[in-house]
Design a protein around this motif. Structure first.
Motif, PDB file in Angstrom:
ATOM      1  N   SER A  46       5.712  -8.440  33.059  1.00 17.30           N
ATOM      2  CA  SER A  46       4.478  -7.973  32.418  1.00 17.30           C
ATOM      3  C   SER A  46       4.057  -8.915  31.288  1.00 17.30           C
ATOM      4  N   THR A  47       2.764  -9.111  31.178  1.00 15.45           N
ATOM      5  CA  THR A  47       2.219  -9.957  30.121  1.00 15.45           C
ATOM      6  C   THR A  47       1.149  -9.185  29.367  1.00 15.45           C
ATOM      7  N   PRO A  48       0.812  -9.594  28.155  1.00 10.70           N
ATOM      8  CA  PRO A  48       1.341 -10.752  27.432  1.00 10.70           C
ATOM      9  C   PRO A  48       2.746 -10.472  26.910  1.00 10.70           C
ATOM     10  N   LYS A  49       3.507 -11.542  26.720  1.00 11.63           N
ATOM     11  CA  LYS A  49       4.882 -11.429  26.254  1.00 11.63           C
ATOM     12  C   LYS A  49       4.918 -10.754  24.884  1.00 11.63           C
ATOM     13  N   PHE A  50       5.824  -9.798  24.728  1.00  8.72           N
ATOM     14  CA  PHE A  50       6.009  -9.155  23.429  1.00  8.72           C
ATOM     15  C   PHE A  50       6.871 -10.075  22.577  1.00  8.72           C
ATOM     16  N   ASP A  51       6.357 -10.466  21.432  1.00 12.40           N
ATOM     17  CA  ASP A  51       7.105 -11.270  20.471  1.00 12.40           C
ATOM     18  C   ASP A  51       7.006 -10.536  19.142  1.00 12.40           C
ATOM     19  N   PHE A  89      15.471   8.374  17.470  1.00 11.52           N
ATOM     20  CA  PHE A  89      14.191   7.865  17.945  1.00 11.52           C
ATOM     21  C   PHE A  89      14.433   6.848  19.045  1.00 11.52           C
ATOM     22  N   ASP A  90      13.669   6.960  20.125  1.00 16.48           N
ATOM     23  CA  ASP A  90      13.670   5.986  21.216  1.00 16.48           C
ATOM     24  C   ASP A  90      12.229   5.506  21.347  1.00 16.48           C
ATOM     25  N   ASP A  91      11.930   4.371  20.692  1.00 14.22           N
ATOM     26  CA  ASP A  91      10.568   3.808  20.658  1.00 14.22           C
ATOM     27  C   ASP A  91      10.368   2.846  21.817  1.00 14.22           C
ATOM     28  N   TRP A  92       9.223   2.982  22.449  1.00 16.65           N
ATOM     29  CA  TRP A  92       8.784   2.021  23.460  1.00 16.65           C
ATOM     30  C   TRP A  92       7.438   1.477  23.011  1.00 16.65           C
ATOM     31  N   MET A  93       7.392   0.165  22.753  1.00 12.98           N
ATOM     32  CA  MET A  93       6.155  -0.495  22.355  1.00 12.98           C
ATOM     33  C   MET A  93       5.693  -1.375  23.504  1.00 12.98           C
ATOM     34  N   TYR A  94       4.371  -1.384  23.719  1.00 14.23           N
ATOM     35  CA  TYR A  94       3.786  -2.156  24.804  1.00 14.23           C
ATOM     36  C   TYR A  94       2.662  -3.029  24.255  1.00 14.23           C
ATOM     37  N   ARG A  95       2.766  -4.332  24.460  1.00 16.85           N
ATOM     38  CA  ARG A  95       1.733  -5.267  24.009  1.00 16.85           C
ATOM     39  C   ARG A  95       0.593  -5.226  25.002  1.00 16.85           C
ATOM     40  N   GLN A  96      -0.580  -4.830  24.532  1.00 23.01           N
ATOM     41  CA  GLN A  96      -1.765  -4.738  25.380  1.00 23.01           C
ATOM     42  C   GLN A  96      -2.468  -6.091  25.475  1.00 23.01           C
ATOM     43  N   ASP A  97      -2.654  -6.740  24.328  1.00 26.46           N
ATOM     44  CA  ASP A  97      -3.324  -8.042  24.260  1.00 26.46           C
ATOM     45  C   ASP A  97      -2.953  -8.672  22.924  1.00 26.46           C
ATOM     46  N   VAL A 117      -1.139  -3.069  20.243  1.00 25.09           N
ATOM     47  CA  VAL A 117       0.156  -2.595  20.733  1.00 25.09           C
ATOM     48  C   VAL A 117       0.110  -1.070  20.751  1.00 25.09           C
ATOM     49  N   PHE A 118       0.664  -0.483  21.806  1.00 27.42           N
ATOM     50  CA  PHE A 118       0.805   0.972  21.917  1.00 27.42           C
ATOM     51  C   PHE A 118       2.277   1.311  21.708  1.00 27.42           C
ATOM     52  N   ASN A 119       2.558   2.451  21.108  1.00 26.02           N
ATOM     53  CA  ASN A 119       3.926   2.864  20.836  1.00 26.02           C
ATOM     54  C   ASN A 119       4.078   4.360  21.137  1.00 26.02           C
ATOM     55  N   ILE A 120       5.093   4.686  21.930  1.00 25.01           N
ATOM     56  CA  ILE A 120       5.446   6.081  22.187  1.00 25.01           C
ATOM     57  C   ILE A 120       6.910   6.242  21.813  1.00 25.01           C
ATOM     58  N   GLY A 133      16.867  -3.305  18.723  1.00 27.13           N
ATOM     59  CA  GLY A 133      15.689  -3.525  19.556  1.00 27.13           C
ATOM     60  C   GLY A 133      15.905  -4.646  20.548  1.00 27.13           C
ATOM     61  N   GLU A 134      15.248  -4.499  21.700  1.00 31.20           N
ATOM     62  CA  GLU A 134      15.257  -5.533  22.733  1.00 31.20           C
ATOM     63  C   GLU A 134      13.860  -5.615  23.317  1.00 31.20           C
ATOM     64  N   GLU A 135      13.442  -6.837  23.674  1.00 32.24           N
ATOM     65  CA  GLU A 135      12.128  -6.995  24.285  1.00 32.24           C
ATOM     66  C   GLU A 135      12.251  -7.726  25.619  1.00 32.24           C
ATOM     67  N   MET A 136      11.340  -7.384  26.516  1.00 29.66           N
ATOM     68  CA  MET A 136      11.279  -8.030  27.810  1.00 29.66           C
ATOM     69  C   MET A 136       9.855  -7.887  28.320  1.00 29.66           C
ATOM     70  N   GLY A 137       9.262  -8.996  28.761  1.00 27.53           N
ATOM     71  CA  GLY A 137       7.879  -8.952  29.207  1.00 27.53           C
ATOM     72  C   GLY A 137       6.997  -8.476  28.068  1.00 27.53           C
ATOM     73  N   ASN A 138       6.133  -7.496  28.341  1.00 25.60           N
ATOM     74  CA  ASN A 138       5.235  -6.992  27.291  1.00 25.60           C
ATOM     75  C   ASN A 138       5.804  -5.782  26.547  1.00 25.60           C
ATOM     76  N   ALA A 139       7.079  -5.460  26.753  1.00 18.17           N
ATOM     77  CA  ALA A 139       7.660  -4.242  26.176  1.00 18.17           C
ATOM     78  C   ALA A 139       8.761  -4.549  25.176  1.00 18.17           C
ATOM     79  N   LEU A 140       8.882  -3.642  24.210  1.00 20.15           N
ATOM     80  CA  LEU A 140       9.967  -3.674  23.242  1.00 20.15           C
ATOM     81  C   LEU A 140      10.525  -2.268  23.143  1.00 20.15           C
ATOM     82  N   ARG A 141      11.835  -2.153  23.252  1.00 19.49           N
ATOM     83  CA  ARG A 141      12.490  -0.856  23.077  1.00 19.49           C
ATOM     84  C   ARG A 141      13.286  -0.906  21.788  1.00 19.49           C
ATOM     85  N   TRP A 142      13.074   0.082  20.932  1.00 24.63           N
ATOM     86  CA  TRP A 142      13.633   0.116  19.593  1.00 24.63           C
ATOM     87  C   TRP A 142      14.296   1.480  19.414  1.00 24.63           C
TER      88      TRP A 142
END
Length: 181
Positions: A34-39, A145-153, A157-160, A119-128
């Motif tokens: 998934s892109t864009p890469k989460f950094d 807390f189990d956070d999932w962040m998703y890089r939209q552009d 970023v969206f976070n649940i 935390g770990e990231e892969m593709g457009n996602a970060l799990r914290w």
């Protein structure tokens, strides 16, 4: 004897369903392509505004808030200054100190975090993931807390975040981040 067997079968079925459903969850590797890469350091360097809400286990919204975030990167350390303003007028500040590890994982600390966040990231996602001291009017409760962040552009970023205690979901936090240009 017959009623006892039926009750045992029902109990076994319910227990099996709970175990099966609780073991179904997203895996970070699902986002590898998934892109864009989460950094984390790149995205959170600078000024960011976030809006969010907290929902309880019934999915009822219990709080709304806005967060002004200022991220500063110094080598392998990201410092996040977060200023919260809740809809009821309450304010709070949290300062995260996050370090990038040689294996690519992130470790983070803050005053109300118990132990160390990972935390770990892969593709457009970060799990914290981390434990948090949740303060209510009556109690202080250690929750996970189990956070999932998703890089939209580039800007969004969206976070649940699922909030649990002993594996039972107590609530959820949803956040939307916008990076200032």
């Amino acid at each position: 004897m017959h009623k006892c067997l039926i009750r045992w079968c029902k109990t076994w079925f319910v227990a099996s369903a709970v175990v099966l459903l609780s073991s179904c969850s997203a895996d970070l590797s699902d986002y590898r392509a998934s892109t864009p890469k989460f950094d984390l350091f790149e995205y959170f360097h600078g000024d960011i505004t976030a809006w969010g809400m907290v929902q309880d286990y019934t999915e009822q919204q219990t709080r709304r808030f806005e967060v002004q975030i200022r991220g500063e990167v110094n080598g392998n350390t990201l410092t996040l200054h977060e200023d919260f303003r809740y809809h009821d007028g309450e304010t709070a500040t949290r300062v995260w100190i996050i370090t990038r590890q040689p294996d690519g994982r992130y470790l983070g600390t803050a005053d109300d975090i118990i132990g160390t966040a990972v935390g770990e990231e892969m593709g457009n996602a970060l799990r914290w993931r981390y434990d948090f001291l949740l303060k209510t009017d009556e109690h202080e409760l250690q929750v996970h807390f189990d956070d999932w962040m998703y890089r939209q552009d580039e800007k969004h970023v969206f976070n649940i975040s699922k909030i649990t205690k002993w594996g039972v979901t107590l609530g959820q936090v949803t956040l939307f981040f916008t990076k200032e240009q």
